[in-house]
Design a protein around this motif. Sequence first.
Motif, PDB file in Angstrom:
ATOM      1  N   ALA B 285       0.856  -1.191   0.000  1.00  8.75           N
ATOM      2  CA  ALA B 285       0.000   0.000   0.000  1.00  8.75           C
ATOM      3  C   ALA B 285       0.890   1.238   0.000  1.00  8.75           C
ATOM      4  N   PRO B 286       0.441   2.338  -0.632  1.00 11.51           N
ATOM      5  CA  PRO B 286       1.231   3.580  -0.590  1.00 11.51           C
ATOM      6  C   PRO B 286       1.529   3.949   0.863  1.00 11.51           C
ATOM      7  N   LEU B 287       2.711   4.490   1.108  1.00  7.33           N
ATOM      8  CA  LEU B 287       3.131   4.776   2.480  1.00  7.33           C
ATOM      9  C   LEU B 287       2.090   5.549   3.286  1.00  7.33           C
ATOM     10  N   ALA B 288       1.497   6.564   2.661  1.00  5.89           N
ATOM     11  CA  ALA B 288       0.541   7.416   3.385  1.00  5.89           C
ATOM     12  C   ALA B 288      -0.734   6.660   3.751  1.00  5.89           C
ATOM     13  N   LEU B 289      -0.951   5.507   3.124  1.00  2.26           N
ATOM     14  CA  LEU B 289      -2.199   4.767   3.366  1.00  2.26           C
ATOM     15  C   LEU B 289      -1.975   3.494   4.181  1.00  2.26           C
ATOM     16  N   CYS B 290      -0.748   3.322   4.708  1.00  5.26           N
ATOM     17  CA  CYS B 290      -0.464   2.120   5.497  1.00  5.26           C
ATOM     18  C   CYS B 290      -1.100   2.216   6.880  1.00  5.26           C
ATOM     19  N   THR B 291      -0.806   3.302   7.593  1.00  7.81           N
ATOM     20  CA  THR B 291      -1.401   3.462   8.924  1.00  7.81           C
ATOM     21  C   THR B 291      -2.865   3.861   8.757  1.00  7.81           C
ATOM     22  N   ASP B 292      -3.608   3.790   9.868  1.00  2.00           N
ATOM     23  CA  ASP B 292      -5.051   4.025   9.798  1.00  2.00           C
ATOM     24  C   ASP B 292      -5.364   5.391   9.181  1.00  2.00           C
ATOM     25  N   ASN B 293      -6.318   5.388   8.278  1.00  2.00           N
ATOM     26  CA  ASN B 293      -6.725   6.614   7.592  1.00  2.00           C
ATOM     27  C   ASN B 293      -8.153   6.433   7.104  1.00  2.00           C
ATOM     28  N   ALA B 294      -8.755   7.502   6.619  1.00  2.00           N
ATOM     29  CA  ALA B 294     -10.155   7.400   6.210  1.00  2.00           C
ATOM     30  C   ALA B 294     -10.318   7.257   4.706  1.00  2.00           C
ATOM     31  N   ALA B 295      -9.236   7.498   3.941  1.00  2.00           N
ATOM     32  CA  ALA B 295      -9.340   7.296   2.488  1.00  2.00           C
ATOM     33  C   ALA B 295      -9.605   5.818   2.214  1.00  2.00           C
ATOM     34  N   MET B 296      -8.954   4.954   3.000  1.00  2.24           N
ATOM     35  CA  MET B 296      -9.171   3.515   2.806  1.00  2.24           C
ATOM     36  C   MET B 296     -10.589   3.112   3.214  1.00  2.24           C
ATOM     37  N   ILE B 297     -11.155   3.829   4.188  1.00  3.36           N
ATOM     38  CA  ILE B 297     -12.529   3.533   4.611  1.00  3.36           C
ATOM     39  C   ILE B 297     -13.504   3.981   3.517  1.00  3.36           C
ATOM     40  N   ALA B 298     -13.240   5.143   2.946  1.00  5.09           N
ATOM     41  CA  ALA B 298     -14.064   5.615   1.829  1.00  5.09           C
ATOM     42  C   ALA B 298     -13.935   4.657   0.644  1.00  5.09           C
ATOM     43  N   SER B 299     -12.717   4.153   0.433  1.00  2.00           N
ATOM     44  CA  SER B 299     -12.482   3.218  -0.666  1.00  2.00           C
ATOM     45  C   SER B 299     -13.276   1.919  -0.466  1.00  2.00           C
ATOM     46  N   ALA B 300     -13.282   1.416   0.778  1.00  4.57           N
ATOM     47  CA  ALA B 300     -14.064   0.211   1.067  1.00  4.57           C
ATOM     48  C   ALA B 300     -15.556   0.500   0.911  1.00  4.57           C
ATOM     49  N   ALA B 301     -15.973   1.709   1.307  1.00  8.23           N
ATOM     50  CA  ALA B 301     -17.385   2.098   1.182  1.00  8.23           C
ATOM     51  C   ALA B 301     -17.818   2.055  -0.275  1.00  8.23           C
ATOM     52  N   ARG B 302     -16.886   2.443  -1.135  1.00 10.40           N
ATOM     53  CA  ARG B 302     -17.158   2.468  -2.579  1.00 10.40           C
ATOM     54  C   ARG B 302     -17.542   1.089  -3.102  1.00 10.40           C
ATOM     55  N   PHE B 303     -16.984   0.038  -2.510  1.00  6.09           N
ATOM     56  CA  PHE B 303     -17.270  -1.317  -2.995  1.00  6.09           C
ATOM     57  C   PHE B 303     -18.208  -2.086  -2.066  1.00  6.09           C
ATOM     58  N   SER B 304     -18.875  -1.374  -1.175  1.00  6.03           N
ATOM     59  CA  SER B 304     -19.766  -2.060  -0.232  1.00  6.03           C
ATOM     60  C   SER B 304     -21.216  -1.891  -0.681  1.00  6.03           C
ATOM     61  N   ASN B 305     -22.112  -2.582   0.009  1.00  5.53           N
ATOM     62  CA  ASN B 305     -23.538  -2.374  -0.240  1.00  5.53           C
ATOM     63  C   ASN B 305     -24.028  -1.371   0.794  1.00  5.53           C
ATOM     64  N   PRO B 306     -24.211  -0.111   0.406  1.00  5.42           N
ATOM     65  CA  PRO B 306     -24.572   0.892   1.414  1.00  5.42           C
ATOM     66  C   PRO B 306     -25.971   0.662   1.987  1.00  5.42           C
ATOM     67  N   ILE B 307     -26.148   1.127   3.215  1.00  3.92           N
ATOM     68  CA  ILE B 307     -27.454   1.038   3.868  1.00  3.92           C
ATOM     69  C   ILE B 307     -28.184   2.346   3.556  1.00  3.92           C
ATOM     70  N   HIS B 308     -29.415   2.217   3.072  1.00  2.00           N
ATOM     71  CA  HIS B 308     -30.150   3.437   2.727  1.00  2.00           C
ATOM     72  C   HIS B 308     -30.979   3.929   3.901  1.00  2.00           C
ATOM     73  N   TYR B 309     -31.271   5.242   3.918  1.00  2.00           N
ATOM     74  CA  TYR B 309     -32.148   5.819   4.925  1.00  2.00           C
ATOM     75  C   TYR B 309     -33.474   5.073   4.899  1.00  2.00           C
TER      76      TYR B 309
END
Lengths: 197, 322
Positions: B285-309
């Motif tokens: 993984a790119p160095l800036a994305l190795c430790t905990d960050n939210a870009a990776m969470i957004a990235s996982a969200a992109r491929f998840s099944n979101p829960i709708h209101y």
Amino acid sequence: MLILAFDTATDVATSALVSDGEVLGERRSRAVTVLEDIDALLRQAGAHTRELEGIAVGIGPGSFTGVRIGLATARGLALALGVPVAGVSTLDALAAGALGALPVVDARRGEVFVLEDEPRVLAPAELRPSPGTLCVGSGAVRYRSVLEAAGAEIPADQDERHVPRARFHAQLARDFGPAEAVEPMYLRVPDADKTRK
Amino acid sequence: MILGIETSCDETAAAVITPDGRILSNVVSSQADLHARYGGVVPEVASRRHLELVTPVVQEALRDSGTTLDDVDLVGVTAGPGLIGALLVGVAAAKAIAWARRLPLAAVDHLQGHVASLYLEPDPVEPPFLCLLASGGHTMLLDVQERNGKPRVLGATLDDAAGEAFDKGARLLGFGYPGGAELDHVARNGDPSAYAFPVARVPGLDFSFSGLKTALLYAVRKLTAEEGERRRADLAASYQRAIVRALVERTRQAAEQIGATRIAVVGGVAANSELRAALAEARAAPLALCTDNAAMIASAARFSNPIHYPGYLGLDAYASTA
Ligand SMILES: [Zn+2]
């Protein structure tokens, strides 16, 4: 002014929608589902999130996690809706709901949060209510025997005065401002700070 | 746009990425300094700090990305595993933001978040691949077949996580907390063969690092303070070599076992220079994305099944996957 009020500091999360002092709706559940209540309150009142003009949130003292769920919810709402927030002490809300009563919130670990001259944390036995003092709140229910032996009067467990009802947060809310300026009332340092040399 | 929020341990983070996986902003507010004086993460201290930081960090992420909430179509938040009190701060804030804007919400698994750090532009990795996830909280080998869905766990640590082993070793050697990065740095001037630290042999594809830590402790005890100081680089280099060797051996073994042609490394330990060098065939993984960050969470969200209101209004966090 249309105010959304909620308090998740104790086991019973409360919420209310209040318009210029008129309570449009009130609900109770748990901290994790407080947003379901908020959603239901607005739907039942036929109100839109855009119409909200202020948020009144309970700042504790109570469960640390519960207090944070309430404040994080308030901060998220404020960020997304651009509305100001006012913090209200959970003890003040209890006191407002039972005039003349001494609010006592369960602080776990054998202690209670009380509002004497100021909010404090102490053991129930250290709380010496003058005879006939009405005690309300989760701590009063939990330590009923200790407090009654000391001369306090405590309403039945199911009495609504034991719950910090959010209509009182709306009533007590002053100084609406930036959400980040509203701070939690913990009254206890984290354990690690206590043991640290 | 996708807004990601992460508060599972001691980093309060928010990020904005585009629907095709470009990072527009990635704000991480580390609490490492705050916890350094305790020599480890104190959950209650972490949770208090998350509450102070969560909305300022989200605002900063929006500002840095040049977007507003009006541009956001999906909110992704880490729902677990992690410190429950810490997770609940991020989940409560994310739910409130999503509800206020009637946006869908993705409840992201932190570990899948680490894997999803590989799916961000400009150089995304395409499954299938074998993934070594090594961080302060986790060490596992994952069989990743697709971007959406839970990968199969092939092996995991039986005791300490690799990052934990680095930090504990660093403490024994007198580095500050968290000392993994400093250990890596000092090890470059040491002789990795000076000490023969054992690589634990456990069955299957699991890991064990607790014996290694004990071996280091004994080696340090045998030395006077002055000797310890002089041989610190050698100790660090040898200790690091042992951890890296364990990770590399197991990873290659797993790749062979499942016939994986591609290997990837994610998590805080993926930033370790020796591991990156030793597993040269792997995509790290790119160095800036190795430790905990939210870009990776957004990235996982992109491929998840979101829960709708309104499905997510009662969403809870979870401390462990078990
Ligand atoms: Zn992590």
